[in-house]
Design a protein around this motif. Structure first.
Motif, PDB file in Angstrom:
ATOM      1  N   THR A 269      50.289 -17.853-122.244  1.00 34.40           N
ATOM      2  CA  THR A 269      49.211 -17.855-121.253  1.00 34.40           C
ATOM      3  C   THR A 269      48.605 -16.477-121.072  1.00 34.40           C
ATOM      4  O   THR A 269      47.390 -16.325-120.964  1.00 34.40           O
ATOM      5  CB  THR A 269      49.739 -18.357-119.893  1.00 34.40           C
ATOM      6  N   VAL A 270      49.456 -15.473-121.050  1.00 32.02           N
ATOM      7  CA  VAL A 270      49.008 -14.118-120.726  1.00 32.02           C
ATOM      8  C   VAL A 270      48.187 -13.499-121.842  1.00 32.02           C
ATOM      9  O   VAL A 270      47.203 -12.802-121.587  1.00 32.02           O
ATOM     10  CB  VAL A 270      50.219 -13.228-120.389  1.00 32.02           C
TER      11      VAL A 270
ATOM     12  N   VAL B 274      43.383 -10.489-110.336  1.00 31.71           N
ATOM     13  CA  VAL B 274      42.710 -11.426-111.235  1.00 31.71           C
ATOM     14  C   VAL B 274      41.410 -11.919-110.599  1.00 31.71           C
ATOM     15  O   VAL B 274      40.364 -12.007-111.262  1.00 31.71           O
ATOM     16  CB  VAL B 274      43.635 -12.613-111.567  1.00 31.71           C
TER      17      VAL B 274
ATOM     18  N   ARG C 176      44.415 -14.190-121.938  1.00 32.52           N
ATOM     19  CA  ARG C 176      43.784 -13.769-120.691  1.00 32.52           C
ATOM     20  C   ARG C 176      43.642 -12.250-120.621  1.00 32.52           C
ATOM     21  O   ARG C 176      42.656 -11.732-120.093  1.00 32.52           O
ATOM     22  CB  ARG C 176      44.581 -14.281-119.492  1.00 32.52           C
ATOM     23  N   ILE C 177      44.628 -11.534-121.142  1.00 35.43           N
ATOM     24  CA  ILE C 177      44.545 -10.070-121.148  1.00 35.43           C
ATOM     25  C   ILE C 177      43.304  -9.623-121.914  1.00 35.43           C
ATOM     26  O   ILE C 177      42.525  -8.782-121.450  1.00 35.43           O
ATOM     27  CB  ILE C 177      45.817  -9.459-121.782  1.00 35.43           C
TER      28      ILE C 177
ATOM     29  N   ALA D  28      49.013  -9.961-107.987  1.00 33.62           N
ATOM     30  CA  ALA D  28      48.364 -10.222-109.276  1.00 33.62           C
ATOM     31  C   ALA D  28      47.164 -11.152-109.101  1.00 33.62           C
ATOM     32  O   ALA D  28      46.126 -10.966-109.749  1.00 33.62           O
ATOM     33  CB  ALA D  28      49.364 -10.828-110.259  1.00 33.62           C
TER      34      ALA D  28
ATOM     35  N   PHE E 274      39.993 -10.618-119.977  1.00 40.44           N
ATOM     36  CA  PHE E 274      39.742  -9.792-118.798  1.00 40.44           C
ATOM     37  C   PHE E 274      39.424  -8.355-119.182  1.00 40.44           C
ATOM     38  O   PHE E 274      38.481  -7.752-118.664  1.00 40.44           O
ATOM     39  CB  PHE E 274      40.940  -9.831-117.845  1.00 40.44           C
ATOM     40  N   TYR E 275      40.223  -7.793-120.079  1.00 39.12           N
ATOM     41  CA  TYR E 275      40.011  -6.400-120.456  1.00 39.12           C
ATOM     42  C   TYR E 275      38.720  -6.211-121.228  1.00 39.12           C
ATOM     43  O   TYR E 275      37.881  -5.377-120.877  1.00 39.12           O
ATOM     44  CB  TYR E 275      41.201  -5.890-121.282  1.00 39.12           C
TER      45      TYR E 275
ATOM     46  N   THR F 242      54.526 -15.767-115.078  1.00 35.06           N
ATOM     47  CA  THR F 242      53.238 -15.760-115.779  1.00 35.06           C
ATOM     48  C   THR F 242      52.252 -14.805-115.112  1.00 35.06           C
ATOM     49  O   THR F 242      51.610 -13.987-115.770  1.00 35.06           O
ATOM     50  CB  THR F 242      52.642 -17.181-115.812  1.00 35.06           C
ATOM     51  N   MET F 243      52.149 -14.912-113.784  1.00 36.95           N
ATOM     52  CA  MET F 243      51.212 -14.049-113.067  1.00 36.95           C
ATOM     53  C   MET F 243      51.663 -12.592-113.103  1.00 36.95           C
ATOM     54  O   MET F 243      50.844 -11.674-113.128  1.00 36.95           O
ATOM     55  CB  MET F 243      51.063 -14.524-111.632  1.00 36.95           C
TER      56      MET F 243
ATOM     57  N   THR G  89      53.454  -4.284-119.197  1.00 39.68           N
ATOM     58  CA  THR G  89      53.604  -5.677-119.611  1.00 39.68           C
ATOM     59  C   THR G  89      55.028  -5.992-120.046  1.00 39.68           C
ATOM     60  O   THR G  89      55.459  -7.143-119.975  1.00 39.68           O
ATOM     61  CB  THR G  89      52.650  -5.991-120.770  1.00 39.68           C
TER      62      THR G  89
ATOM     63  N   LEU H 262      50.519 -11.119-116.312  1.00 35.92           N
ATOM     64  CA  LEU H 262      49.083 -10.866-116.285  1.00 35.92           C
ATOM     65  C   LEU H 262      48.760  -9.693-115.378  1.00 35.92           C
ATOM     66  O   LEU H 262      48.004  -8.791-115.726  1.00 35.92           O
ATOM     67  CB  LEU H 262      48.354 -12.119-115.802  1.00 35.92           C
TER      68      LEU H 262
END
Length: 470
Positions: free
Chosen positions: A241-242, A162, A245-246, A158, A249-250, A22-23, A218, A26
């Motif tokens: 999950t990713v 993050v 979050r992408i 990662a 964050f982006y 997962t990490m 990715t 990300l």
């Protein structure tokens, strides 16, 4: 689409943990392209670059869903190369695999030199060539020990990136809301009037071609899925999950930068540092430089892993010398790791001996590879999903909105390619990459015509037997 075959999973082991996968997914999307290169997109489109990032982010979500669906059903270290082969034949699959391998080994050299160059701005007494080779040696050692060690390194790399993004977003929010004592909020004036899109639609389109590459990497999640204990479950969690979050964050980071740093500002050369400077944070440039170094080293670590696993998969299918399929007692493809890093080392040496004469040319040739890999992934998923639905095959993970979202992803890619071919600066890069694809396709076709393709022998339980080396 075939249900969980035991090829690479069996031979390479299953030491990666779901949290690491997962990490990794990300972290692979949060790299130097965001920390350093995001300013180029804002320079091209102004604050309207947010539209470019939303489109590119939507594309990568669709690609990850497609790869996740295929990886959950058939985890393999060859990932999209294997899926392309299943959908369109071994020549197409081998071409995609070798194309991705070449991209990664060239980028390994660029990342080693880039990280060393950035660190030299803080510690000028340290020679760039020495730091570059130290980085390569250390991360090669990490990749040679066990996949568990690789996963742990990537997890903490990662996590650092993050944490940096979260901290940046908190500072940016405090700056924009006027919560920082003694610092005036810039407000949202950059987003009003003609300043939002100073170059109009053309600027947004140009930025789209630039920012799409920020999400490169990715796809490594689909490669690493083959070395998790429960591929289907791990991929499901990583994809779900990713994805959100992408975007958070982006889009969040770009929104803060676009609001604080005006178009045309020299601060766009290091946009994160410019925002932190505006917030009155001391040592901002040094902090961001160190984070960017960590981002490059994380990418180097991941790309060496990805290149070695792709080389292993190609050898396993008879598309590369069989020696590359040898694994150690720790279930690491040692020869594939060493062969992949050797190309990077040679490139580093040549670049240091002939500055700006080797690496820029190689990067120009493989510069658009990620776009072609994403295209192959969506095309393979389209064909394999139709086949699975036709045959009534149950899938552990199903991409929603099929086939319309897959087709939508392909249309976005078509638009990016169109913009790239129109642009005078990007056209040579695309043409070079397409020429490389043609050469690889012809070479693989001739290889198959020669009759020398000899996949490894299947064992009685259906798993391919690894070649163990001490």
């Amino acid at each position: 689409m075939e249900q969980q075959t035991k090829t690479s999973v069996r031979a390479l082991g299953a030491a990666l943990k779901p949290r690491q996968l997962t990490m990794m997914g990300l972290g692979s999307a949060i790299g130097a392209g965001l920390f350093i290169g995001s300013g180029a997109g804002i320079q091209a489109a102004g604050p309207a670059v947010l539209i470019s990032y939303l489109v590119a982010g939507t594309l990568i979500i669709l690609v990850m869903w497609a790869l996740g669906e295929m990886a959950a059903a058939n985890p393999d270290s060859g990932a999209f190369s294997v899926y392309t082969a299943k959908a369109y034949g071994p020549v197409a699959g081998a071409t995609v695999g070798w194309l991705w391998w070449l991209q990664l080994v060239v980028v390994i050299a660029a990342e080693a030199l880039g990280a060393a160059g950035l660190l030299a701005t803080i510690f000028p007494a340290l020679p760039v060539w020495l730091m570059a080779f130290v980085f390569i040696v250390v991360l090669t050692a990490v990749n040679l020990t066990s996949v568990k060690n690789f996963g742990e390194f990537e997890f903490w790399f990662a996590l650092l990136k993050v944490a940096a993004i979260v901290g940046f977003l908190l500072v940016g929010a405090a700056l924009l809301f006027g919560w920082l004592p003694g610092v005036q909020s810039p407000g949202l004036s950059n987003f009003t009037g003609a300043g939002f899109a100073p170059s109009g639609f053309a600027g947004i389109a140009t930025a789209l071609f630039v920012v799409a590459f920020a999400f490169g990497g990715t796809e490594i999640v689909s490669v690493a899925a083959a070395e998790t204990a429960e591929p289907a479950r791990s991929v499901k969690k990583a994809v779900r999950t990713v994805l959100w979050r992408i975007l958070v964050f982006y889009i969040g980071a770009i929104f803060v930068i676009a609001a604080v740093v005006p178009v045309g500002s020299a601060g766009l050369k290091s946009p994160f540092a410019a925002v932190l400077d505006a917030a009155g944070m001391p040592g901002a440039a040094t902090a961001i430089t160190l984070v960017a170094v960590a981002a490059l080293l994380s990418a180097l670590n991941a790309n060496l892993y990805g290149a070695s696993r792709m080389a292993y998969s190609l050898a396993e299918r008879g598309e590369a010398p069989r020696l590359l399929a040898s694994v150690s007692k720790a279930r690491v493809p040692v020869v594939a790791v060493l062969a992949s890093v050797a190309f990077g080392v040679v490139t580093v040496v040549l670049e240091l001996a002939f500055p700006e004469m080797v690496l820029p040319v190689l990067l120009n040739i493989v510069g658009s590879t990620c776009l072609l890999v994403w295209t192959s992934a969506l095309l393979a998923q389209l064909a394999l999903r139709l086949r699975a639905d036709r045959e009534g095959t149950e899938l552990p993970l199903r991409m929603p909105g099929f086939p319309w979202l897959t087709v939508f992803g392909l249309l976005i890619l078509a638009a990016i390619f169109t913009v790239g071919f129109i642009g005078e600066d990007s056209r040579p890069q695309l043409l070079s990459t397409f020429a490389l694809v043609a050469l690889l396709a012809v070479a693989n076709w001739l290889h198959h015509r020669s009759g020398k393709v000899s996949p490894r022998v299947e064992a009685s339980d259906g798993a391919k037997q690894p070649v163990l080396i001490d």
